[in-house]
Design a protein around this motif. Structure first.
Motif, PDB file in Angstrom:
ATOM      1  N   GLN A 124       0.816  -1.208   0.000  1.00  0.00           N
ATOM      2  CA  GLN A 124       0.000   0.000   0.000  1.00  0.00           C
ATOM      3  C   GLN A 124       0.855   1.265   0.000  1.00  0.00           C
ATOM      4  OE1 GLN A 124      -2.481  -0.578   3.437  1.00  0.00           O
ATOM      5  NE2 GLN A 124      -4.043  -1.698   2.280  1.00  0.00           N
ATOM      6  N   ARG A 125       0.492   2.184  -0.869  1.00  0.00           N
ATOM      7  CA  ARG A 125       1.190   3.467  -0.900  1.00  0.00           C
ATOM      8  C   ARG A 125       0.824   4.255   0.348  1.00  0.00           C
ATOM      9  NH1 ARG A 125      -0.188   5.396  -5.943  1.00  0.00           N
ATOM     10  NH2 ARG A 125       1.567   4.243  -6.755  1.00  0.00           N
ATOM     11  N   GLU A 126      -0.487   4.372   0.607  1.00  0.00           N
ATOM     12  CA  GLU A 126      -0.993   5.024   1.809  1.00  0.00           C
ATOM     13  C   GLU A 126      -1.553   3.928   2.722  1.00  0.00           C
ATOM     14  OE1 GLU A 126      -1.208   8.174   2.928  1.00  0.00           O
ATOM     15  OE2 GLU A 126       0.183   8.653   1.286  1.00  0.00           O
ATOM     16  N   PRO A 127      -1.126   3.850   3.971  1.00  0.00           N
ATOM     17  CA  PRO A 127      -1.687   2.805   4.826  1.00  0.00           C
ATOM     18  C   PRO A 127      -3.194   2.973   4.961  1.00  0.00           C
ATOM     19  CG  PRO A 127      -0.279   4.306   6.091  1.00  0.00           C
ATOM     20  CD  PRO A 127      -0.148   4.699   4.665  1.00  0.00           C
ATOM     21  N   ASP A 128      -3.908   1.886   4.711  1.00  0.00           N
ATOM     22  CA  ASP A 128      -5.373   1.931   4.781  1.00  0.00           C
ATOM     23  C   ASP A 128      -5.805   0.858   5.760  1.00  0.00           C
ATOM     24  OD1 ASP A 128      -8.055   1.942   4.481  1.00  0.00           O
ATOM     25  OD2 ASP A 128      -8.069   1.576   2.316  1.00  0.00           O
ATOM     26  N   THR A 129      -6.217   1.267   6.983  1.00  0.00           N
ATOM     27  CA  THR A 129      -6.561   0.269   7.988  1.00  0.00           C
ATOM     28  C   THR A 129      -8.056  -0.044   7.987  1.00  0.00           C
ATOM     29  OG1 THR A 129      -6.829   1.981   9.656  1.00  0.00           O
ATOM     30  CG2 THR A 129      -4.666   0.939   9.512  1.00  0.00           C
ATOM     31  N   SER A 130      -8.798   0.563   7.078  1.00  0.00           N
ATOM     32  CA  SER A 130     -10.238   0.281   7.051  1.00  0.00           C
ATOM     33  C   SER A 130     -10.475  -1.110   6.469  1.00  0.00           C
ATOM     34  CB  SER A 130     -10.945   1.328   6.195  1.00  0.00           C
ATOM     35  OG  SER A 130     -10.606   1.118   4.847  1.00  0.00           O
ATOM     36  N   ASN A 187      -3.728   2.157  -5.237  1.00  0.00           N
ATOM     37  CA  ASN A 187      -2.933   2.390  -4.014  1.00  0.00           C
ATOM     38  C   ASN A 187      -1.774   1.396  -3.909  1.00  0.00           C
ATOM     39  OD1 ASN A 187      -2.253   3.613  -1.596  1.00  0.00           O
ATOM     40  ND2 ASN A 187      -3.663   2.390  -0.370  1.00  0.00           N
ATOM     41  N   ILE A 188      -1.407   0.769  -5.046  1.00  0.00           N
ATOM     42  CA  ILE A 188      -0.368  -0.270  -4.977  1.00  0.00           C
ATOM     43  C   ILE A 188       0.986   0.291  -5.399  1.00  0.00           C
ATOM     44  CG2 ILE A 188       0.465  -2.335  -6.192  1.00  0.00           C
ATOM     45  CD1 ILE A 188      -2.135  -3.602  -5.800  1.00  0.00           C
ATOM     46  N   PHE A 237       4.282   1.597   8.486  1.00  0.00           N
ATOM     47  CA  PHE A 237       3.706   0.254   8.438  1.00  0.00           C
ATOM     48  C   PHE A 237       4.011  -0.431   7.126  1.00  0.00           C
ATOM     49  CE2 PHE A 237       0.909   1.386  12.085  1.00  0.00           C
ATOM     50  CZ  PHE A 237       1.327   0.338  12.883  1.00  0.00           C
ATOM     51  N   GLY A 238       3.921   0.316   6.032  1.00  0.00           N
ATOM     52  CA  GLY A 238       4.224  -0.262   4.723  1.00  0.00           C
ATOM     53  C   GLY A 238       5.649  -0.793   4.683  1.00  0.00           C
TER      54      GLY A 238
END
Lengths: 318, 300
Positions: B56-62, B72-73, B264-265
């Motif tokens: 993920q480029r931007e961490p997405d915790t949803s 977003n890859i 995180f990424g």
């Protein structure tokens, strides 16, 4: 096991009686095949250097005023009796770390025994996808704690996926920074990571439960649940003893998880483990004698718990 | 022979019993697959999430973040983590650490396992008792004296040898070899001895070829120990260029991560690289990692 050792023909042909006599004497002293001692020597020396000597050194350190000195410097280490142990026993941090191992065991042991036996029993009767299931169960076991801790940090963080799924039920403060949930989360992590190994242990144990017992249970009209508790559970008792023992040792060894998952045993020592404390006191704060005393207490406790478990579960290990 | 017959017999009996009570049996089967399916999901999901998160480029915790989103890859996280901790160097260090342990374990483990099973010598019983006892002593508890001994007395900190030494011979492996050698028919050895073969010759040309499956099992089991070990190499290596990947990644998690744009990424990218070798090995060779080998290794 009965081993029959044949007389070697070279020593019994009678042409060299003296040689035969001296070799007989050598045998009495060293056994039939002294080469065995030579072949085992590297392993025995290894055990001496890496286990026996450090164990002795740990006990020695715990009774002396031991501190790190410059290499080669000749320093006097004063004998201090039980001072280190008294220091440790009056330190609330130490008590907290042992309490944490207790919390860990209370959660980890029953969960591990119940779930791994359930999954092993289910896997034992499965016909399809056995390889896939088996591999997926033990993949966490073979993966580094450090790698898995990274994912759990992500999953159990404040805005993490677990809390997103729980929605309004999410704990506040979140799992790893909550004093009441930090240790249980670590216990859950370790249970999850190690379960594959215990499933394999139980699978092996299930092969040894006599099939006749299941047949007679079926003839007597016992249902699946009844059979599980009356035949399977007692049948794998030796494996359960082993699981209890290994889980206790794992709990006593806990380091990586509190160090990384809760950032050094936080919040406020709520997830410190004795080994983490040994690292902090012994190497970070430079009191190796205190750390050694914690280690000695821990070894004694582990051995005591192992003995008690043996009594309680009472399975004869083969 | 008779075992096969009785097994076939009991198999037939069981089949008969199964047809007798077909309905509850089927229910139980469905139930056990449900349990197994949930189990597999719980065990595998974090691995899936590790890979997704590392891309993920931007961490997405949803919840949506659990599914790969093409917009977003990125592979940037792998480049970033490589820039911070040197993945190749870390992998090489982990590899050297693991290979050293595997080599020592194979050579000395086979010798000790052979001596403890085939040869009769004074002290064999004591040696075997020591082997069993060593398995219960929790290794981490020896960490302070071992550190004093290896880092201070022997001056082996920041060296591969110091890293390998405490793990050099895996006691579980010695037990597995012993177990396999015990299963070989004794007559085989007696016959070769009468033919005048030396004991070492017996080990090399007769016993060893017959326990080849054990060698692979031992390599697999021994590999995961050093590869995944954190505490000891963490204590003994301060120099970044010598740290195994588990240590450098852990240091990154606990210190530098905060200063990165997508911590995180990058952490998960490092985790994927650390996890891949053992996972791939164990999927490829899963046949050799089965319950009976493990049982003999642990129980002795």
């Amino acid at each position: 096991m009965v081993a029959v050792i044949p007389e070697s023909p070279t020593t019994t042909d009678g042409t060299d009686a003296r040689h035969a006599r001296s070799s007989r004497r050598r045998r009495r002293l060293l056994g039939e095949n002294p080469l065995g001692l030579l072949l085992s020597a590297p392993y025995l020396i290894f055990v001496g250097v890496v286990f026996a000597y450090p164990l002795g050194l740990a006990v020695w350190m715990s009774f002396h005023d031991y501190f790190f000195s410059a290499p080669g410097a000749d320093v006097e280490r004063e004998f201090v009796g039980f001072d280190n142990f008294i220091f440790v026993a009056t330190d609330p941090e130490v008590w907290r770390s042992f309490l944490n191992v207790g919390i860990f065991l209370i959660i980890n042991v029953p969960l591990t025994v119940a779930l791994s036996l359930l999954l092993a029993a289910a896997l034992n009767r499965a016909v399809h996808a056995r390889v896939f299931l088996r591999v997926s169960f033990y993949v966490p076991y073979v993966t580094a704690s450090v790698a898995l801790v990274a994912v759990w940090l992500f999953l159990f963080s404040g805005p993490g996926l677990v809390n997103q799924v729980l929605g309004p039920l999410a704990p506040d403060p979140s799992w790893l920074i909550n004093p009441y949930l930090a240790m249980p989360t670590i216990a859950l992590f370790v249970t999850w990571k190690g379960m594959g190994f215990y499933i394999l242990l139980y699978l092996a144990a299930l092969q040894n439960v006599p099939k006749e017992l299941y047949e007679s249970a079926a003839t007597d009209g016992a249902g699946a649940v009844r059979t599980f508790f009356s035949v399977t559970v007692p049948g794998v008792r030796p494996a359960t003893l082993l699981v209890l023992l290994l889980a206790t040792i794992t709990g006593a060894n806990l380091f990586t998880e509190p160090y990384l998952l809760t950032n050094g045993g936080g919040p406020n020592g709520a997830s410190t483990s004795p080994v983490l404390l040994m690292y902090q006191k012994g190497l970070e704060q430079g009191d190796p004698d205190v750390a050694a005393a914690i280690g000695v207490i821990l070894v004694i406790l582990v051995l005591a718990i192992a003995l008690i478990q043996r009594r309680l579960v009472g399975g004869d290990e083969s | 022979m008779s075992a096969t017959v009785s097994r076939a017999q009991s198999h037939a009996d069981r089949a008969a019993a199964r047809t007798e009570r077909r309905r509850p049996g089927r229910m139980a089967n469905i139930l056990s697959y449900v349990v197994l399916g949930i189990g597999a999901l719980v065990f595998l999901f974090p691995f899936y999430y590790m890979v997704v998160g590392s891309l993920q480029r931007e961490p997405d915790t949803s919840l949506a973040g659990a599914f790969p989103n093409p917009s977003n890859i990125t592979l940037q996280n792998y480049v970033d983590i490589n820039g911070r901790i040197g993945l190749l160097q870390g992998l090489a260090n982990s590899g050297i650490f693991a290979m050293g342990v595997i080599l020592c374990t194979l050579v000395f483990g086979i010798l000790a396992g052979y001596a403890l099973s085939v040869l009769q010598w004074r002290g064999r019983g004591t040696a075997f008792a020591i082997l069993l006892l060593v398995q219960i002593v929790p290794f981490q508890l020896l960490m302070i004296p071992l550190y004093v001994q290896i880092a201070r007395d022997y001056g082996l900190s920041d060296s591969y040898f110091g890293m390998i030494l405490p793990f050099a011979i895996n006691s579980a492996a010695v037990l597995i070899f012993r177990q396999y050698f015990l299963q070989l028919p004794r007559a085989l050895f007696d016959a070769a001895r009468i033919d005048g073969a030396s004991e070492l010759r017996l080990l090399w040309s007769i016993a060893l070829p017959l326990v080849r499956p054990a060698v692979l099992t031992v390599i697999l089991l021994t590999f995961i120990g050093p590869w995944n070990e954190f505490l000891w190499p963490f204590l003994i290596t301060k120099e970044a260029s010598l740290q195994p990947l588990a240590v450098s990644l852990a240091n990154y998690i606990s210190t530098v991560a905060a200063s990165m744009s997508n911590p995180f990424g990058t952490i998960l990218a490092g985790a994927v690289v650390l996890a891949i070798p053992p996972v791939v090995l164990f999927i490829l060779f899963q046949r050799h990692f089965n319950s009976s080998d493990l049982g003999s290794g642990v129980k002795g």
